[in-house]
Design a protein around this motif. Sequence first.
Motif, PDB file in Angstrom:
ATOM      1  N   LYS A  76       0.596  -1.414   0.099  1.00 49.67           N
ATOM      2  CA  LYS A  76       0.234  -0.076   0.516  1.00 49.67           C
ATOM      3  C   LYS A  76       0.498   1.281  -0.304  1.00 49.67           C
ATOM      4  O   LYS A  76       0.700   2.179  -0.536  1.00 49.67           O
ATOM      5  CB  LYS A  76      -0.675  -0.122   0.989  1.00 49.67           C
ATOM      6  CG  LYS A  76      -1.845  -1.236   1.142  1.00 49.67           C
ATOM      7  CD  LYS A  76      -2.973  -0.370   0.144  1.00 49.67           C
ATOM      8  CE  LYS A  76      -3.993  -1.412   0.054  1.00 49.67           C
ATOM      9  NZ  LYS A  76      -5.305  -1.814  -0.841  1.00 49.67           N
ATOM     10  N   ILE A  77       2.074   1.717   0.394  1.00 53.53           N
ATOM     11  CA  ILE A  77       3.013   2.194   0.339  1.00 53.53           C
ATOM     12  C   ILE A  77       3.766   2.426  -0.658  1.00 53.53           C
ATOM     13  O   ILE A  77       4.999   1.704   0.162  1.00 53.53           O
ATOM     14  CB  ILE A  77       3.512   2.511   2.002  1.00 53.53           C
ATOM     15  CG1 ILE A  77       2.435   2.575   3.274  1.00 53.53           C
ATOM     16  CG2 ILE A  77       4.275   3.577   2.024  1.00 53.53           C
ATOM     17  CD1 ILE A  77       2.687   2.507   4.845  1.00 53.53           C
ATOM     18  N   PRO A  78       4.053   3.676  -1.304  1.00 53.10           N
ATOM     19  CA  PRO A  78       5.002   2.881  -2.362  1.00 53.10           C
ATOM     20  C   PRO A  78       6.977   3.444  -1.365  1.00 53.10           C
ATOM     21  O   PRO A  78       6.764   4.048  -0.114  1.00 53.10           O
ATOM     22  CB  PRO A  78       5.046   3.783  -2.878  1.00 53.10           C
ATOM     23  CG  PRO A  78       3.808   5.059  -2.504  1.00 53.10           C
ATOM     24  CD  PRO A  78       3.134   4.413  -1.750  1.00 53.10           C
ATOM     25  N   PRO A  79       7.841   2.296  -2.101  1.00 53.81           N
ATOM     26  CA  PRO A  79       8.561   2.420  -1.721  1.00 53.81           C
ATOM     27  C   PRO A  79       9.428   4.483  -2.027  1.00 53.81           C
ATOM     28  O   PRO A  79       9.042   4.514  -3.427  1.00 53.81           O
ATOM     29  CB  PRO A  79       9.991   1.554  -1.955  1.00 53.81           C
ATOM     30  CG  PRO A  79       9.100   1.380  -3.264  1.00 53.81           C
ATOM     31  CD  PRO A  79       7.728   1.718  -2.949  1.00 53.81           C
ATOM     32  N   VAL A  80      10.322   4.567  -1.086  1.00 48.25           N
ATOM     33  CA  VAL A  80      10.799   6.258  -1.073  1.00 48.25           C
ATOM     34  C   VAL A  80      11.847   5.717  -1.595  1.00 48.25           C
ATOM     35  O   VAL A  80      13.052   4.559  -1.176  1.00 48.25           O
ATOM     36  CB  VAL A  80      11.413   6.558   0.426  1.00 48.25           C
ATOM     37  CG1 VAL A  80      11.980   7.637   0.095  1.00 48.25           C
ATOM     38  CG2 VAL A  80       9.908   6.938   1.521  1.00 48.25           C
ATOM     39  N   ARG A  81      12.849   5.986  -3.226  1.00 48.34           N
ATOM     40  CA  ARG A  81      13.615   5.830  -4.029  1.00 48.34           C
ATOM     41  C   ARG A  81      14.865   7.042  -3.516  1.00 48.34           C
ATOM     42  O   ARG A  81      14.385   8.097  -2.925  1.00 48.34           O
ATOM     43  CB  ARG A  81      13.306   6.740  -4.964  1.00 48.34           C
ATOM     44  CG  ARG A  81      12.118   5.588  -5.870  1.00 48.34           C
ATOM     45  CD  ARG A  81      11.982   4.853  -7.467  1.00 48.34           C
ATOM     46  NE  ARG A  81      11.860   6.783  -7.743  1.00 48.34           N
ATOM     47  CZ  ARG A  81      11.033   7.203  -8.102  1.00 48.34           C
ATOM     48  NH1 ARG A  81      10.549   6.155  -9.330  1.00 48.34           N
ATOM     49  NH2 ARG A  81      10.626   7.979  -8.734  1.00 48.34           N
ATOM     50  N   ALA A  82      16.008   6.641  -3.136  1.00 48.37           N
ATOM     51  CA  ALA A  82      17.110   7.504  -2.797  1.00 48.37           C
ATOM     52  C   ALA A  82      16.932   8.599  -3.318  1.00 48.37           C
ATOM     53  O   ALA A  82      17.721   9.386  -2.908  1.00 48.37           O
ATOM     54  CB  ALA A  82      18.266   6.350  -3.449  1.00 48.37           C
ATOM     55  N   GLU A  83      16.441   8.787  -4.794  1.00 48.93           N
ATOM     56  CA  GLU A  83      16.475  10.446  -5.046  1.00 48.93           C
ATOM     57  C   GLU A  83      15.430  11.586  -4.280  1.00 48.93           C
ATOM     58  O   GLU A  83      15.673  12.844  -4.303  1.00 48.93           O
ATOM     59  CB  GLU A  83      16.393  10.631  -6.696  1.00 48.93           C
ATOM     60  CG  GLU A  83      15.142   9.946  -6.777  1.00 48.93           C
ATOM     61  CD  GLU A  83      16.155   8.520  -7.966  1.00 48.93           C
ATOM     62  OE1 GLU A  83      14.767   7.855  -8.344  1.00 48.93           O
ATOM     63  OE2 GLU A  83      16.680   7.987  -7.610  1.00 48.93           O
ATOM     64  N   GLU A  84      14.486  10.412  -3.985  1.00 47.60           N
ATOM     65  CA  GLU A  84      13.397  11.321  -3.764  1.00 47.60           C
ATOM     66  C   GLU A  84      13.371  11.968  -1.680  1.00 47.60           C
ATOM     67  O   GLU A  84      13.270  12.585  -1.299  1.00 47.60           O
ATOM     68  CB  GLU A  84      12.125  10.684  -3.146  1.00 47.60           C
ATOM     69  CG  GLU A  84      11.891   9.953  -4.597  1.00 47.60           C
ATOM     70  CD  GLU A  84      10.174   9.380  -4.758  1.00 47.60           C
ATOM     71  OE1 GLU A  84      10.452   8.460  -3.392  1.00 47.60           O
ATOM     72  OE2 GLU A  84       9.427   9.694  -6.027  1.00 47.60           O
ATOM     73  N   GLU A  85      14.889  11.240  -1.845  1.00 46.94           N
ATOM     74  CA  GLU A  85      15.296  11.059  -0.046  1.00 46.94           C
ATOM     75  C   GLU A  85      16.287  13.311   0.104  1.00 46.94           C
ATOM     76  O   GLU A  85      15.622  13.281   1.190  1.00 46.94           O
ATOM     77  CB  GLU A  85      16.220   9.651   0.542  1.00 46.94           C
ATOM     78  CG  GLU A  85      15.424   8.579   1.022  1.00 46.94           C
ATOM     79  CD  GLU A  85      16.200   7.651   1.416  1.00 46.94           C
ATOM     80  OE1 GLU A  85      17.154   7.615   1.022  1.00 46.94           O
ATOM     81  OE2 GLU A  85      15.863   6.897   1.668  1.00 46.94           O
ATOM     82  N   ASN A  86      16.627  13.182  -0.676  1.00 53.09           N
ATOM     83  CA  ASN A  86      17.629  14.391  -0.496  1.00 53.09           C
ATOM     84  C   ASN A  86      16.338  15.696  -1.073  1.00 53.09           C
ATOM     85  O   ASN A  86      15.882  16.251  -1.615  1.00 53.09           O
ATOM     86  CB  ASN A  86      19.036  14.422  -1.790  1.00 53.09           C
ATOM     87  CG  ASN A  86      19.245  13.329  -1.718  1.00 53.09           C
ATOM     88  OD1 ASN A  86      19.935  12.883  -0.427  1.00 53.09           O
ATOM     89  ND2 ASN A  86      20.398  12.745  -2.419  1.00 53.09           N
TER      90      ASN A  86
END
Length: 135
Positions: A125-135
């Motif tokens: 249900k919750i999409p994973p956070v990608r590395a580029e979105e963390e910054n």
Amino acid sequence: GFPRTLGQAEALDRVCEPDLVISLHVPFETLKDRLSARWVHPASGRVYNLDFNPPLVHGLDDVTGEPLVQRDDDRPDAVAARLRKYKEAAKPVMELYRSRGVLHSFSGTETNKIWPYVYALLCNKIPPVRAEEEN
């Protein structure tokens, strides 16, 4: 859990409308036994459970050696009354979320057996956070 009452659910709706609600169904006796085995160190709030997280020395806090106490609402009769009250109050909350199609229920008596199913639901249900979105 939260919300426990219809009033709390309505208050939550004013802040955000949940799109995923998890309900854990644990047998009454299991809950009563677990809560009745709970003891606390009043000064720190450390919680012990005689069945699965006992203090090193029975009745004494691991850090200070001070006596542990059992809260009045953790005594078996009080726990039974609390659970009955909770069950009644939670019925309309469960129905609300069931009618919205967001309620997911899991049953069991052991965290390590229920958790994989809850985790799988959350991952789905919750999409994973990608590395580029963390910054």
